[in-house]
Structure formats: structure tokens, C-alpha cells
Scaffold this motif. Structure first.
Motif, PDB file in Angstrom:
ATOM      1  N   ALA A 109     -14.596  14.403   0.068  1.00 40.09           N
ATOM      2  CA  ALA A 109     -14.747  14.575  -1.382  1.00 40.09           C
ATOM      3  C   ALA A 109     -14.601  13.240  -2.093  1.00 40.09           C
ATOM      4  O   ALA A 109     -15.366  12.908  -3.002  1.00 40.09           O
ATOM      5  CB  ALA A 109     -13.718  15.571  -1.903  1.00 40.09           C
ATOM      6  N   ASP A 110     -13.628  12.443  -1.652  1.00 40.42           N
ATOM      7  CA  ASP A 110     -13.402  11.133  -2.263  1.00 40.42           C
ATOM      8  C   ASP A 110     -14.593  10.217  -2.034  1.00 40.42           C
ATOM      9  O   ASP A 110     -14.884   9.346  -2.850  1.00 40.42           O
ATOM     10  CB  ASP A 110     -12.127  10.517  -1.683  1.00 40.42           C
ATOM     11  CG  ASP A 110     -11.706   9.250  -2.405  1.00 40.42           C
ATOM     12  OD1 ASP A 110     -11.382   9.329  -3.603  1.00 40.42           O
ATOM     13  OD2 ASP A 110     -11.708   8.172  -1.766  1.00 40.42           O
ATOM     14  N   ALA A 111     -15.297  10.433  -0.915  1.00 38.66           N
ATOM     15  CA  ALA A 111     -16.490   9.627  -0.620  1.00 38.66           C
ATOM     16  C   ALA A 111     -17.705  10.093  -1.423  1.00 38.66           C
ATOM     17  O   ALA A 111     -18.772   9.479  -1.347  1.00 38.66           O
ATOM     18  CB  ALA A 111     -16.806   9.693   0.872  1.00 38.66           C
ATOM     19  N   GLY A 112     -17.553  11.176  -2.186  1.00 37.12           N
ATOM     20  CA  GLY A 112     -18.636  11.648  -3.044  1.00 37.12           C
ATOM     21  C   GLY A 112     -19.696  12.460  -2.344  1.00 37.12           C
ATOM     22  O   GLY A 112     -20.792  12.652  -2.880  1.00 37.12           O
ATOM     23  N   MET A 113     -19.395  12.972  -1.145  1.00 40.04           N
ATOM     24  CA  MET A 113     -20.445  13.667  -0.418  1.00 40.04           C
ATOM     25  C   MET A 113     -20.323  15.184  -0.457  1.00 40.04           C
ATOM     26  O   MET A 113     -21.173  15.891   0.090  1.00 40.04           O
ATOM     27  CB  MET A 113     -20.522  13.181   1.026  1.00 40.04           C
ATOM     28  CG  MET A 113     -19.372  13.543   1.911  1.00 40.04           C
ATOM     29  SD  MET A 113     -19.820  13.376   3.673  1.00 40.04           S
ATOM     30  CE  MET A 113     -21.034  14.673   3.864  1.00 40.04           C
ATOM     31  N   LEU A 114     -19.281  15.730  -1.113  1.00 41.70           N
ATOM     32  CA  LEU A 114     -19.125  17.175  -1.176  1.00 41.70           C
ATOM     33  C   LEU A 114     -19.407  17.708  -2.580  1.00 41.70           C
ATOM     34  O   LEU A 114     -19.107  17.049  -3.578  1.00 41.70           O
ATOM     35  CB  LEU A 114     -17.715  17.587  -0.751  1.00 41.70           C
ATOM     36  CG  LEU A 114     -17.313  17.298   0.698  1.00 41.70           C
ATOM     37  CD1 LEU A 114     -15.920  17.841   0.965  1.00 41.70           C
ATOM     38  CD2 LEU A 114     -18.315  17.876   1.686  1.00 41.70           C
ATOM     39  N   THR A 115     -19.961  18.902  -2.620  1.00 43.57           N
ATOM     40  CA  THR A 115     -20.219  19.591  -3.885  1.00 43.57           C
ATOM     41  C   THR A 115     -19.011  20.444  -4.240  1.00 43.57           C
ATOM     42  O   THR A 115     -18.486  21.172  -3.384  1.00 43.57           O
ATOM     43  CB  THR A 115     -21.449  20.506  -3.756  1.00 43.57           C
ATOM     44  OG1 THR A 115     -22.566  19.728  -3.311  1.00 43.57           O
ATOM     45  CG2 THR A 115     -21.786  21.158  -5.078  1.00 43.57           C
ATOM     46  N   ALA A 116     -18.548  20.364  -5.467  1.00 46.39           N
ATOM     47  CA  ALA A 116     -17.441  21.209  -5.909  1.00 46.39           C
ATOM     48  C   ALA A 116     -17.893  22.663  -5.924  1.00 46.39           C
ATOM     49  O   ALA A 116     -19.040  22.968  -6.257  1.00 46.39           O
ATOM     50  CB  ALA A 116     -16.963  20.787  -7.290  1.00 46.39           C
ATOM     51  N   MET A 117     -16.997  23.559  -5.534  1.00 43.28           N
ATOM     52  CA  MET A 117     -17.343  24.977  -5.502  1.00 43.28           C
ATOM     53  C   MET A 117     -17.815  25.471  -6.866  1.00 43.28           C
ATOM     54  O   MET A 117     -18.725  26.306  -6.965  1.00 43.28           O
ATOM     55  CB  MET A 117     -16.141  25.805  -5.045  1.00 43.28           C
ATOM     56  CG  MET A 117     -15.631  25.495  -3.642  1.00 43.28           C
ATOM     57  SD  MET A 117     -16.766  26.011  -2.319  1.00 43.28           S
ATOM     58  CE  MET A 117     -17.484  24.420  -1.855  1.00 43.28           C
ATOM     59  N   SER A 118     -17.243  24.956  -7.929  1.00 43.68           N
ATOM     60  CA  SER A 118     -17.623  25.392  -9.281  1.00 43.68           C
ATOM     61  C   SER A 118     -19.038  24.961  -9.650  1.00 43.68           C
ATOM     62  O   SER A 118     -19.676  25.568 -10.505  1.00 43.68           O
ATOM     63  CB  SER A 118     -16.643  24.824 -10.313  1.00 43.68           C
ATOM     64  OG  SER A 118     -16.611  23.400 -10.254  1.00 43.68           O
ATOM     65  N   ASP A 119     -19.546  23.931  -8.953  1.00 45.62           N
ATOM     66  CA  ASP A 119     -20.881  23.424  -9.285  1.00 45.62           C
ATOM     67  C   ASP A 119     -21.990  24.398  -8.904  1.00 45.62           C
ATOM     68  O   ASP A 119     -23.109  24.288  -9.404  1.00 45.62           O
ATOM     69  CB  ASP A 119     -21.118  22.068  -8.611  1.00 45.62           C
ATOM     70  CG  ASP A 119     -20.310  20.953  -9.266  1.00 45.62           C
ATOM     71  OD1 ASP A 119     -19.726  21.204 -10.338  1.00 45.62           O
ATOM     72  OD2 ASP A 119     -20.267  19.844  -8.697  1.00 45.62           O
ATOM     73  N   PHE A 120     -21.713  25.314  -7.968  1.00 48.80           N
ATOM     74  CA  PHE A 120     -22.742  26.326  -7.702  1.00 48.80           C
ATOM     75  C   PHE A 120     -22.175  27.738  -7.868  1.00 48.80           C
ATOM     76  O   PHE A 120     -22.635  28.703  -7.266  1.00 48.80           O
ATOM     77  CB  PHE A 120     -23.420  26.127  -6.333  1.00 48.80           C
ATOM     78  CG  PHE A 120     -22.510  26.099  -5.151  1.00 48.80           C
ATOM     79  CD1 PHE A 120     -22.263  27.234  -4.419  1.00 48.80           C
ATOM     80  CD2 PHE A 120     -21.916  24.912  -4.757  1.00 48.80           C
ATOM     81  CE1 PHE A 120     -21.440  27.207  -3.308  1.00 48.80           C
ATOM     82  CE2 PHE A 120     -21.104  24.875  -3.644  1.00 48.80           C
ATOM     83  CZ  PHE A 120     -20.856  26.027  -2.912  1.00 48.80           C
TER      84      PHE A 120
END
Length: 418
Positions: A109-120
Motif C-alpha cells: 500500500a505504501d508503494a502505491g500499488m494497492l487499491t483501497a477497498m472503498s475505491d470500488f
């Protein structure tokens, strides 16, 4: 934290410090994320021991069918999985779904490669707060737990009976120490645990550390010193063997299965093995210093969703995740692996309806705590390394518990840059 061969287990954090679920060293055959078709969704997990014909593979495939797609599954060991995920994120060809050992979630997540659950639009409110906290970073949730495992004290009922110890009397450190002394007086070995100089050592020490009221942001607090003094006194007084300094959780369990030890600290993943031991066994919760149950660290994987260029894929990905995490789905996962406790109240009730004997483990999971909780995120592995180093120094006699933890605090502070 362990899966039979389990855990011996910055991108360096992912390669060694938190490899808590390693099961093999080579990837199993699976799909190629770069060539996935519109009808196929790519899935990576850390279970190479479960091949394409396994119950686990069918569990994954069934959720794909329910979502109207084919799952192309690739399995790596935990170390390789996190490294491959980071590489795929950099190259822009990440899979649709990755199951990650929970401390690795904050790293990706810190590397910016994961989507937050709230985003979808995935609702995470039904998951136990103490469990899902390991997937949170800076106020957002980047993964959901498919289940959890944790630690407790297994006991040899015959040894306790012979020593006149009632396991139900163990409520705090004082009563535990009294029980251990009775076992030693009866000529038996009281307790064994894993204090090896890896993440496993920190994993096993954390219940005592947290149970004393210590915080990972201050490794040299008086409470932290009390916890390390407890372990130090056990080794010094012959309550625990010198082997704990090099014990992994597996070797600790092997010691317990000899039938010579009254207690062993170990995890949910040993449930089946304990049932097959040549002596009657049971478990008690690890007590906090002043009474009650100590928080124990959570092990287990989180479902995460890497960032995709085609955001339309998230609609189907959401369906796959929902299928995996219904109450029935969590129970199916838990029974497939034999040691996973569901991460929601509904799921826990459902698994207890099938396996009432899991109640002590459900109770343990409900009070457990994620290692990266308290927004420690990617700082955790650096703190953990300092902590297990202090444990090693104290138990080997290289430094007093207070001095070892003072050095650990300085090491952690320098490593995280504040």
C-alpha cells in the motif's frame, strides 16, 4: 502465522523479516498476468502446496465462476510473492487479486500499488476491527482478512495432572509461574517457546510484551522490560530450555510432541497435530501480566486488489472478493486450511456451529492484534528486528533485559528515522 512448515518468515522487509507463511520455494504453475483475457482474472496466493486439484484451488475457481469469469491462479511462497507483486506493480502488469501475508499489506500500500477497498465500494465494516486493522494505512483499508490464526499455550494434560496443576487456574503471570514451578518440582519440563532471531521470535514474544502493557513505539519502557525479564528468568531458572534461543515454531512444536513439556506456545495451525499427539492436550489463553487475556499477534492472509489501468475490472473483482468473504465462504476457507478462524462475527458463529471445539481459538482471535496496527505500517519490520535482537541478547546473557531493550529502542529509532 504458520502453515505446517510456517513462518521462519525497505522491500527487504518482504524478503525476510516477515516471511511468516513460507511453504515452498518455487512458484507453482499458473496464469500469466500479462496475457490474461477479458474472461480471465488473475489471482496470486502464497499456497504452492495446494495444486490445481486441491480443495483450495476449487474454492478460488468457484468464486470465479460465480462472478462469471475464469480464475488464472499462480502460487508462490510468501517471500517470492511479495517481491513479485512489487515488481509487477512497477511494470504495470499486476494481477487482479493477491493474497498477502498481513504484515506485507502496508508495504504494498505504501508503494502505491494497492487499491483501497472503498475505491470500488467494498464494505469492510462487518470485519472485526482488531483483525482488519492490519490492512489499514493512513485511514484507508487496503485489504480484507480471509481468516486469522494466532497463538495460545498448548498443554500436556497428563503432566499437569501429575503435577497437580489445574489449567483453569492460570489467569495471570503469577498463577502461570506457580504452575510452571509445580511442573518443575514434579521433575518435568515446564514450557518451551520460539525465541529465534527472526520474525518468529518477535511473533512469539509479542503476547508477553503487549500483555505487560508495552507499546511497539517504545521498546525500552518499564513494561517491555518486565516482559523480557519474564522470559529471561524462565531460561535462567531452568523453566524453559536454552534451545528456545534457536527454536523456530516448528522445532518448538517438535519438542512439545515428545511429551516431555507441560506447555508450548504455538498457534492455530497445530490444531490437527495436537489432536494426533500421543497424549491428551488442551489450550489456555496466554495471560496478561495483571490478569485477563493478553493480545496475541494475528497471522493470516489478506485479499488485496492491485491498482489496474482498466478500472472496469474492479466490478468483477469486487464480486470475487464478496464470494470469498461471505460467512459461508469464510467457514469454507477456515475448514479447508484447518486452522483459520473467520474474520467476522457471523463467520465465527458459523464455524463454531460446525466445530464447537474451536471456541478457545475464536476467543483468542477476537482479542488478537495486527503487528502493523497502530498505523506502524512499514515501520513495523524495523521495530520487530530491533525487538527480536533484544530478546536474543537477553536470553543468551549478552546483555540484561533493560540494556538489550535500551539498545533496541535506539536501533529502531535510527532505522525509522525519528
Amino acid at each position: 502465522m504458520n502453515r505446517r512448515s510456517l513462518p521462519a518468515r525497505a522491500v527487504v522487509f518482504a524478503t525476510a523479516a516477515l516471511t511468516l507463511a513460507a511453504c515452498a520455494s518455487a512458484p507453482a504453475p499458473g496464469g500469466d498476468t500479462a496475457t490474461a483475457t477479458s474472461g480471465a482474472y488473475t489471482w496470486w496466493d502464497p499456497y504452492p502446496q495446494h495444486d490445481a486439484s486441491s480443495a483450495w484451488a476449487e474454492r478460488v475457481n468457484a468464486c470465479g465462476r460465480q462472478a462469471g469469469v475464469t480464475i488464472e491462479r499462480t502460487a508462490y511462497d510468501t517471500t517470492a510473492l511479495t517481491n513479485q507483486a512489487l515488481l509487477a506493480g512497477q511494470e504495470g502488469n499486476a494481477p487482479d487479486v493477491i493474497l498477502l501475508d498481513n504484515p506485507a499489506v502496508s508495504t504494498l500500500a505504501d508503494a502505491g500499488m494497492l487499491t483501497a477497498m472503498s475505491d470500488f465500494g467494498l464494505d469492510t465494516s462487518r470485519f472485526d476491527e482488531n483483525l482488519i486493522a492490519a490492512g489499514e494505512l493512513d485511514g484507508k483499508t487496503y485489504g480484507i482478512p480471509i481468516g486469522a490464526n494466532t497463538l495460545a499455550l498448548y498443554y500436556n494434560k497428563k503432566i499437569l495432572d501429575d503435577a497437580g496443576v489445574d489449567p483453569g487456574s492460570i489467569k495471570d503471570w503469577a498463577s502461570l509461574n506457580e504452575a510452571l514451578k509445580k511442573v518443575k518440582a514434579a521433575g518435568k519440563k515446564p514450557i518451551t517457546f520460539a525465541a529465534i532471531g527472526t520474525e518468529e521470535g518477535s511473533f512469539q514474544f509479542l503476547p508477553w510484551f503487549w500483555g505487560a502493557g508495552a507499546q511497539l513505539t517504545r521498546l525500552d519502557s518499564p513494561q517491555a522490560v518486565e516482559a523480557l525479564e519474564l522470559w529471561h528468568s524462565w531460561v535462567k531458572d531452568g523453566i524453559a530450555p536454552n534451545s528456545v534461543i534457536s527454536n523456530s515454531q516448528n522445532t518448538t512444536w517438535e519438542e512439545f510432541l515428545t511429551g516431555e513439556f507441560a506447555f508450548a506456545e504455538n498457534g492455530t495451525w497445530q490444531i490437527n497435530s495436537a489432536e494426533k499427539a500421543g497424549f491428551p492436550t488442551g489450550i489456555v489463553q496466554i495471560p496478561a501480566k495483571g490478569g485477563g487475556v493478553a493480545p496475541t499477534p494475528t497471522g493470516g492472509e489478506f485479499i488485496t486488489v492491485p491498482v489496474q489501468k482498466d478500472t472496469q475490472r474492479y466490478n468483477t473483482t469486487k464480486k470475487i472478493l464478496e464470494c470469498m468473504t461471505t460467512p459461508e465462504g469464510l467457514v469454507e476457507t477456515g475448514t479447508t486450511f484447518a486452522y483459520y478462524i473467520p474474520s467476522t462475527a457471523d463467520g465465527q458463529q458459523a464455524i463454531l456451529a460446525k466445530e464447537a471445539g474451536l471456541k478457545p481459538w475464536v476467543d483468542a482471535v477476537r482479542t488478537a492484534k495486527g503487528r502493523t496496527s497502530d498505523n506502524l505500517g512499514t515501520d513495523y519490520p524495523k521495530i520487530s528486528e530491533a525487538l527480536w535482537t533484544a530478546v536474543q541478547k537477553a536470553l543468551s546473557g549478552a546483555a540484561s533485559p533493560a540494556d538489550a531493550l535500551r539498545e533496541a529502542q535506539a536501533q529502531a529509532k535510527q532505522a525509522i528515522g525519528n
